[in-house]
Design a protein around this motif. Structure first.
Motif, PDB file in Angstrom:
ATOM      1  N   GLY A  21     -15.483  -0.466  -7.542  1.00 25.43           N
ATOM      2  CA  GLY A  21     -14.231  -0.281  -7.823  1.00 25.43           C
ATOM      3  C   GLY A  21     -13.484  -0.212  -6.536  1.00 25.43           C
ATOM      4  O   GLY A  21     -13.725  -0.500  -5.621  1.00 25.43           O
ATOM      5  N   LEU A  22     -11.987  -0.291  -6.869  1.00 25.29           N
ATOM      6  CA  LEU A  22     -10.978  -0.414  -5.705  1.00 25.29           C
ATOM      7  C   LEU A  22      -9.699   0.404  -6.157  1.00 25.29           C
ATOM      8  O   LEU A  22      -9.377   0.356  -7.171  1.00 25.29           O
ATOM      9  N   THR A  23      -9.617   1.319  -5.035  1.00 26.78           N
ATOM     10  CA  THR A  23      -8.401   2.216  -5.310  1.00 26.78           C
ATOM     11  C   THR A  23      -7.300   1.945  -3.924  1.00 26.78           C
ATOM     12  O   THR A  23      -7.934   1.748  -2.985  1.00 26.78           O
ATOM     13  N   LEU A  24      -6.105   1.821  -4.387  1.00 25.07           N
ATOM     14  CA  LEU A  24      -5.102   1.341  -3.118  1.00 25.07           C
ATOM     15  C   LEU A  24      -4.307   2.700  -3.308  1.00 25.07           C
ATOM     16  O   LEU A  24      -3.755   2.845  -4.306  1.00 25.07           O
ATOM     17  N   LEU A  25      -3.738   3.109  -1.909  1.00 24.25           N
ATOM     18  CA  LEU A  25      -2.875   4.138  -1.776  1.00 24.25           C
ATOM     19  C   LEU A  25      -1.770   3.184  -1.157  1.00 24.25           C
ATOM     20  O   LEU A  25      -1.898   2.388  -0.287  1.00 24.25           O
ATOM     21  N   VAL A  40      -0.448   0.165   2.877  1.00 24.61           N
ATOM     22  CA  VAL A  40      -1.484   0.268   1.951  1.00 24.61           C
ATOM     23  C   VAL A  40      -2.788   0.513   2.611  1.00 24.61           C
ATOM     24  O   VAL A  40      -3.282   0.035   3.612  1.00 24.61           O
ATOM     25  N   VAL A  41      -3.547   1.439   1.896  1.00 22.37           N
ATOM     26  CA  VAL A  41      -4.857   1.785   2.318  1.00 22.37           C
ATOM     27  C   VAL A  41      -5.748   1.586   1.061  1.00 22.37           C
ATOM     28  O   VAL A  41      -5.444   1.846  -0.058  1.00 22.37           O
ATOM     29  N   ALA A  42      -6.965   0.979   1.358  1.00 26.08           N
ATOM     30  CA  ALA A  42      -7.968   0.413   0.273  1.00 26.08           C
ATOM     31  C   ALA A  42      -9.134   1.454   0.493  1.00 26.08           C
ATOM     32  O   ALA A  42      -9.608   1.473   1.322  1.00 26.08           O
TER      33      ALA A  42
END
Length: 91
Positions: A21-25, A40-42
């Motif tokens: 999975g990948l979540t981006l802030l 952007v933080v991953a």
């Protein structure tokens, strides 16, 4: 940190069982990470040490594209950001 644009956080799949999975802030206002200001933080999760490599390559390409990072950080809402990322990943 990828291209001084995207900090890449990750968990060890041997310690914490997980799925790919990948979540981006994404933030319009930069946040300080080490000595950089980032929008952007991953967070990348993977069930093992290799399944994430194609996704990691795409995130690396995202970090190289300063225009994309700027556009993403200016997105109006979550849906717009999601569409931009989907478009980038499928291009």
């Amino acid at each position: 940190m990828l291209n001084r644009q995207i900090p890449l956080l990750h968990l060890d799949p041997d310690v914490y069982p997980q799925q790919l999975g990948l979540t981006l802030l994404v933030s319009a206002n930069p946040v300080k990470y080490e000595s950089a200001q980032v929008n952007v933080v991953a967070l990348l999760t993977t069930p093992n040490k290799t399944d994430h490599l194609p996704l990691l390559y795409q995130v690396k390409n995202m970090a190289k594209d300063t225009t994309f990072i700027h556009t993403l950080s200016q997105s109006a809402n979550t849906k717009e950001a999601e569409k931009l990322v989907q478009k980038f990943l499928t291009a």
